[in-house]
Design an enzyme around this catalytic site. Structure first.
Site, short mmCIF file in Angstrom:
data_model
loop_
_atom_site.label_atom_id
_atom_site.label_comp_id
_atom_site.label_asym_id
_atom_site.label_seq_id
_atom_site.Cartn_x
_atom_site.Cartn_y
_atom_site.Cartn_z
N GLY A 41 4.64 1.47 -1.80
CA GLY A 41 4.95 1.97 -3.13
C GLY A 41 3.70 2.49 -3.80
O GLY A 41 2.67 2.69 -3.13
N ASP A 42 3.82 2.69 -5.11
CA ASP A 42 2.72 3.25 -5.89
C ASP A 42 2.31 2.21 -6.92
O ASP A 42 3.10 1.84 -7.78
CB ASP A 42 3.24 4.53 -6.57
CG ASP A 42 2.23 5.13 -7.54
OD1 ASP A 42 1.12 4.59 -7.65
OD2 ASP A 42 2.59 6.14 -8.17
N PHE A 43 1.07 1.71 -6.81
CA PHE A 43 0.70 0.61 -7.71
C PHE A 43 0.58 1.02 -9.18
O PHE A 43 0.45 0.17 -10.04
CB PHE A 43 -0.50 -0.20 -7.21
CG PHE A 43 -1.76 0.55 -6.80
CD1 PHE A 43 -2.27 1.60 -7.54
CD2 PHE A 43 -2.47 0.12 -5.66
CE1 PHE A 43 -3.44 2.24 -7.16
CE2 PHE A 43 -3.65 0.77 -5.28
CZ PHE A 43 -4.14 1.84 -6.03
N ASP B 176 0.87 -1.19 0.00
CA ASP B 176 0.00 0.00 0.00
C ASP B 176 0.90 1.24 0.00
O ASP B 176 2.13 1.13 -0.01
CB ASP B 176 -0.96 -0.02 1.21
CG ASP B 176 -2.26 0.74 0.94
OD1 ASP B 176 -2.20 1.96 0.70
OD2 ASP B 176 -3.34 0.11 0.95
N HIS C 275 -12.49 -0.50 -8.27
CA HIS C 275 -13.66 0.40 -8.34
C HIS C 275 -13.29 1.87 -8.08
O HIS C 275 -14.09 2.76 -8.33
CB HIS C 275 -14.78 -0.07 -7.41
CG HIS C 275 -14.56 0.22 -5.94
ND1 HIS C 275 -15.60 0.20 -5.04
CD2 HIS C 275 -13.44 0.52 -5.23
CE1 HIS C 275 -15.12 0.50 -3.82
NE2 HIS C 275 -13.82 0.68 -3.92
N1 SAH Z 1 -7.98 -3.39 0.10
C1 SAH Z 1 -8.25 -2.65 1.33
C2 SAH Z 1 -8.26 -1.11 1.16
C3 SAH Z 1 -9.17 -0.56 0.11
S1 SAH Z 1 -9.16 1.22 0.06
C4 SAH Z 1 -9.55 -3.13 1.93
O1 SAH Z 1 -10.34 -3.73 1.21
O2 SAH Z 1 -9.79 -2.90 3.11
C5 SAH Z 1 -8.02 1.58 -1.25
C6 SAH Z 1 -6.56 1.45 -0.85
O3 SAH Z 1 -5.76 1.80 -1.99
C7 SAH Z 1 -6.15 2.39 0.27
O4 SAH Z 1 -5.57 1.65 1.32
C8 SAH Z 1 -5.13 3.31 -0.41
O5 SAH Z 1 -4.10 3.75 0.46
C9 SAH Z 1 -4.60 2.45 -1.52
N2 SAH Z 1 -3.99 3.23 -2.62
C10 SAH Z 1 -4.53 4.30 -3.26
N3 SAH Z 1 -3.68 4.73 -4.22
C11 SAH Z 1 -2.59 3.92 -4.17
C12 SAH Z 1 -1.37 3.87 -4.92
N4 SAH Z 1 -1.14 4.72 -5.94
N5 SAH Z 1 -0.48 2.88 -4.63
C13 SAH Z 1 -0.73 1.98 -3.61
N6 SAH Z 1 -1.86 2.00 -2.86
C14 SAH Z 1 -2.77 2.96 -3.13
#
Ligand code: SAH
Length: 343
Positions: free
Chosen positions: A233-235, A207, A253
């Site tokens: 990191g950044d996905f 995350d 979503h």
């Molecule tokens: N999968 C988890 C969180 C869903 S909320 C659950 O179901 O409880 C969406 C998540 O995406 C958040 O934790 C947010 O920090 C992460 N996120 C948003 N942009 C991101 C990015 N560019 N790289 C990595 N994580 C990211």
């Protein structure tokens, strides 16, 4: 049709319309008691309005009106001597109760979501994200700049995830995998549930950096540090390698097709033919039936610019990222598992 029937139908439509207006008032009133922690104060026994007002530093006569209204719709119950008590509904707003919805309620009906919904018209007129237009930044930047709200959002996701863990692990068998990578795994709630059920499995929670420090603590507290790595990191740039299953729960979503394809392709890059992509999201029915996903979709419209998708839309999205949709597995909750395999 008889005049009486005609009138009944009319009344029903009118009642239904009033109900829609009421629902808005109701949800804001429930937000107030969740935010003030009233169900926490009532969990060990009934209390009077004055006691509750003193404990929450609120105006007793006004608080009373909120409590009375909520007692009329089953959220609270009146007791003798002007006391109020919790019901099964408000028990769900007690902090840390199993499947607690307290943080979700506060996050959805307060701070950042509420102003964005107030600006829904902007999205409808322009196609832009109502939140970004209102706050001049996107939701993830907002959480990074407002760590308290960010922490609350993470807690809200963890609370919901706790509620959905069983629903997911009871319909999907993870035991055949060696290592799952949870992309955007938040505080690791889902992975914790999966690892506890599958003692030989290993996992990575990935995350954003500001989220992952909280994840480390939670994984350690669950006693799973030896089987679960946390990486930040950044996905959109890349995701960790080495998984034979890539989990994306409530991630796709959040994004439009172009951005979703980028995330999916980053997963695809590390996957072999027999590995699996496991997307957990709501799947919008292609008929008029009432379904949580259809309003959740509006939440995405105003908050993130993402969307809830139909099975057909998932199929097309996956295809564009090099995946073949294998099956959609419903759960007991309005969220499904959409499983895919690299093409
Ligand atoms: N999968 C988890 C969180 C869903 S909320 C659950 O179901 O409880 C969406 C998540 O995406 C958040 O934790 C947010 O920090 C992460 N996120 C948003 N942009 C991101 C990015 N560019 N790289 C990595 N994580 C990211």
């Amino acid at each position: 049709m008889s005049a009486a029937l005609e009138r009944d139908k009319q009344l029903t439509a009118q009642e239904a319309m009033f109900q829609i207006i009421l629902n808005f008032w109701m949800s804001r009133a429930v937000y107030i008691i969740a935010k003030l922690g009233i169900p926490d104060l009532l969990k060990d026994g009934p209390k009077t309005t004055n006691e509750l007002a003193a404990a929450t530093t609120t105006h007793a006569p006004s608080l009373y009106r909120v409590l009375r209204a909520l007692a009329s719709v089953g959220v609270l119950k009146t007791k003798d001597e002007g006391k109020f008590e919790v019901t099964p509904m408000s028990e769900l707003l007690v902090t840390n109760a199993p499947g607690s919805l307290r943080w979700f309620m506060i996050s959805e009906l307060g701070q950042e979501h509420f102003p964005a919904w107030g600006n829904l018209m902007h999205s409808v007129k322009t196609g832009e994200i109502a939140f970004d237009n209102f706050f001049n930044m996107n939701i993830w930047e907002y959480f990074a700049k407002n760590p308290q709200d960010g922490a609350l959002f993470n807690d809200s996701m963890s609370g919901l995830t706790a509620a959905t863990n069983d629903a997911i692990t009871s319909v999907y068998d993870f035991s055949g995998f060696g290592k799952v990578v949870d992309v955007g795994g938040g505080h690791g709630g889902l992975v914790t549930g999966i690892l506890k059920k599958n003692p030989n499995l290993k996992a990575v929670v990935f995350d954003a950096p500001e989220v992952i420090s909280g994840t480390q603590e939670k994984i350690a507290a669950a006693g799973l540090s030896d089987r679960c790595e946390t990486l930040s990191g950044d996905f959109f740039q890349s995701v960790p390698s080495g998984g034979d299953a890539y989990l994306l729960k409530w991630i796709i979503h959040d994004w439009d097709d172009e951005k979703s394809i980028r995330i999916l392709k980053n997963c695809r890059q590390h996957m072999s033919a027999d590995s699996r992509l496991i997307v957990v999201d709501t799947v919008v029915p292609e008929t008029d039936e009432p379904h949580f996903s259809k309003f959740f979709d509006l939440n995405m419209l105003v908050m993130t610019g993402g969307k809830e998708r139909t099975e057909t839309e998932f199929r097309q999205l996956f295809q564009s990222a090099g995946f073949k949709l294998l099956r959609v597995i419903p759960t007991d909750l309005p969220t499904s598992i959409v499983e895919a395999q690299p093409m």
